[in-house]
Scaffold this motif. Structure first.
Motif, mmCIF file in Angstrom:
data_model
loop_
_atom_site.group_PDB
_atom_site.id
_atom_site.type_symbol
_atom_site.label_atom_id
_atom_site.label_comp_id
_atom_site.label_asym_id
_atom_site.label_seq_id
_atom_site.Cartn_x
_atom_site.Cartn_y
_atom_site.Cartn_z
ATOM 1 N N ASP A 62 0.156 -11.104 -0.880
ATOM 2 C CA ASP A 62 -0.168 -10.498 -2.169
ATOM 3 C C ASP A 62 -1.462 -9.717 -1.957
ATOM 4 O O ASP A 62 -2.528 -10.315 -1.801
ATOM 5 C CB ASP A 62 -0.345 -11.603 -3.217
ATOM 6 N N SER A 64 -3.324 -8.135 -3.815
ATOM 7 C CA SER A 64 -4.381 -8.230 -4.833
ATOM 8 C C SER A 64 -5.338 -9.384 -4.525
ATOM 9 O O SER A 64 -6.398 -9.489 -5.139
ATOM 10 C CB SER A 64 -3.774 -8.382 -6.235
ATOM 11 N N ALA A 90 1.720 -0.403 -2.456
ATOM 12 C CA ALA A 90 2.114 -1.468 -3.391
ATOM 13 C C ALA A 90 1.568 -1.175 -4.784
ATOM 14 O O ALA A 90 0.413 -0.794 -4.936
ATOM 15 C CB ALA A 90 1.588 -2.815 -2.901
HETATM 16 P P1 NAD Z 1 8.857 -0.348 -6.532
HETATM 17 O O1 NAD Z 1 8.646 -1.265 -7.692
HETATM 18 O O2 NAD Z 1 10.237 0.023 -6.136
HETATM 19 O O3 NAD Z 1 8.069 -0.899 -5.249
HETATM 20 C C1 NAD Z 1 6.760 -1.399 -5.334
HETATM 21 C C2 NAD Z 1 6.560 -2.384 -4.203
HETATM 22 O O4 NAD Z 1 5.218 -2.907 -4.277
HETATM 23 C C3 NAD Z 1 7.508 -3.577 -4.297
HETATM 24 O O5 NAD Z 1 8.071 -3.819 -3.026
HETATM 25 C C4 NAD Z 1 6.596 -4.713 -4.718
HETATM 26 O O6 NAD Z 1 7.024 -5.984 -4.276
HETATM 27 C C5 NAD Z 1 5.295 -4.304 -4.046
HETATM 28 N N1 NAD Z 1 4.151 -4.997 -4.655
HETATM 29 C C6 NAD Z 1 3.809 -5.021 -5.961
HETATM 30 N N2 NAD Z 1 2.724 -5.796 -6.133
HETATM 31 C C7 NAD Z 1 2.358 -6.259 -4.906
HETATM 32 C C8 NAD Z 1 1.335 -7.109 -4.435
HETATM 33 N N3 NAD Z 1 0.440 -7.651 -5.270
HETATM 34 N N4 NAD Z 1 1.267 -7.378 -3.110
HETATM 35 C C9 NAD Z 1 2.159 -6.834 -2.250
HETATM 36 N N5 NAD Z 1 3.165 -6.022 -2.630
HETATM 37 C C10 NAD Z 1 3.278 -5.749 -3.961
HETATM 38 O O7 NAD Z 1 8.000 0.932 -6.893
HETATM 39 P P2 NAD Z 1 8.016 2.427 -6.320
HETATM 40 O O8 NAD Z 1 8.525 3.284 -7.383
HETATM 41 O O9 NAD Z 1 8.602 2.478 -4.949
HETATM 42 O O10 NAD Z 1 6.430 2.671 -6.255
HETATM 43 C C11 NAD Z 1 5.680 2.681 -5.066
HETATM 44 C C12 NAD Z 1 4.294 3.226 -5.398
HETATM 45 O O11 NAD Z 1 4.431 4.545 -5.922
HETATM 46 C C13 NAD Z 1 3.563 2.416 -6.465
HETATM 47 O O12 NAD Z 1 2.192 2.373 -6.187
HETATM 48 C C14 NAD Z 1 3.809 3.225 -7.716
HETATM 49 O O13 NAD Z 1 2.823 3.001 -8.690
HETATM 50 C C15 NAD Z 1 3.782 4.627 -7.168
HETATM 51 N N6 NAD Z 1 4.442 5.625 -7.990
HETATM 52 C C16 NAD Z 1 5.772 5.530 -8.283
HETATM 53 C C17 NAD Z 1 6.369 6.514 -9.069
HETATM 54 C C18 NAD Z 1 7.821 6.501 -9.418
HETATM 55 O O14 NAD Z 1 8.236 7.343 -10.221
HETATM 56 N N7 NAD Z 1 8.640 5.611 -8.880
HETATM 57 C C19 NAD Z 1 5.590 7.550 -9.575
HETATM 58 C C20 NAD Z 1 4.245 7.607 -9.273
HETATM 59 C C21 NAD Z 1 3.682 6.648 -8.467
#
Ligand code: NAD
Length: 246
Positions: A62, A64, A90
């Motif tokens: 984690d 965080s 993440a």
């Molecule tokens: P997702 O939810 O598919 O994947 C996020 C991943 O982060 C997951 O595997 C989750 O388990 C991991 N994670 C979350 N908290 C964690 C922690 N405390 N420790 C370790 N791992 C952790 O999301 P995504 O859409 O692939 O997003 C990836 C990144 O891109 C994120 O930072 C998100 O904010 C950013 N983002 C996404 C979008 C979008 O439209 N999907 C847009 C802008 C930014």
């Protein structure tokens, strides 16, 4: 020749979505990978990356939690002898209107997206400074650039990441460590699948290209910033958003 041959890269939150796409793109370009997951097993992803010739180590952490983040980053040094690239990917969202936002949801989003990225950044930087080389990529968001209704916590965290990127870029430039951010627009992943149909419709109206982005659009940007092609790019926020914010 891959663009990342011989490099050791860490990707946080790599189980799915954008993180997974970046892992596969980096593997295709020759990087060895330390993949960090919070809980989902990474066996299939690791298998895919190994099929491209990558050495892959998976770790559950984690990010965080500062101690867990530090241990995860140090594992990369232990296994591959170095840390060339860190992708702070993440992230979580806990949406809600400002007046209804719960303290817990505000704090959790800041703690994961901003503090979690800082935890990994600090740990990786200590190793990269000794190497006098590094590439750090922080995944921010268009919400951090233009704000978004119902995302007071997420926008604050993602805007914070852009500030953190610029400060770190200034501190680390003299050691040949570049620090950049990517600000994705709306990308088709579980995070955007969780939006209501109405919110998705409204979002599409804001995108000149008229479609959600693909995870590979973000992976291509990350590959560029991680490669030697971007050796003179630092402190930059690369918008990949179909024209949503300019
Ligand atoms: P997702 O939810 O598919 O994947 C996020 C991943 O982060 C997951 O595997 C989750 O388990 C991991 N994670 C979350 N908290 C964690 C922690 N405390 N420790 C370790 N791992 C952790 O999301 P995504 O859409 O692939 O997003 C990836 C990144 O891109 C994120 O930072 C998100 O904010 C950013 N983002 C996404 C979008 C979008 O439209 N999907 C847009 C802008 C930014």
């Amino acid at each position: 020749m891959g663009k990342l041959d011989g490099k050791a890269a860490i990707i946080t939150g790599s189980a799915k979505g954008i993180g997974r796409a970046i892992a596969v793109a980096f593997a295709k370009h020759g990087a060895d990978l330390l993949l960090i997951t919070r809980s989902t097993p990474l066996d299939r992803l690791a298998e895919t990356c190994r099929a491209h010739g990558s050495n892959v180590e998976c770790i559950t952490a984690d990010i965080s939690d500062p101690a867990q983040a530090l241990a995860a980053i140090e594992t990369c040094k232990d296994v591959f002898g170095k840390v060339d690239i860190l992708v702070n990917n993440a992230g979580i969202a806990r949406d809600g209107l400002l007046v209804r936002m719960k303290d817990h949801d505000f704090e959790l989003v800041l703690k994961t997206n901003l503090t979690g990225s800082f935890n990994c950044l600090r740990a990786a930087t200590k190793i990269m400074m000794k190497q006098r080389y590094g590439r750090i990529i922080n995944i921010s968001s268009v919400a951090g650039q233009m704000g978004n209704v119902g995302q007071i916590n997420y926008s604050a965290a993602k805007a914070g990441l852009i500030g953190m990127t610029k400060s770190a870029a200034k501190e680390l430039a003299s050691r040949s460590i570049t620090v950049n951010a990517i600000a994705p627009g709306f990308i088709a992943t579980d995070m955007t699948n969780a939006m209501s149909d109405r919110a998705k419709e409204e979002a599409l109206k804001l995108i000149p290209m008229g479609r959600l982005g693909d995870v590979d659009d973000i992976a291509a940007g990350a590959l560029f910033l991680a490669s030697d092609d971007a050796a003179y790019v630092t402190g930059h926020t690369l918008s990949i958003n179909g024209g949503m914010y300019m």
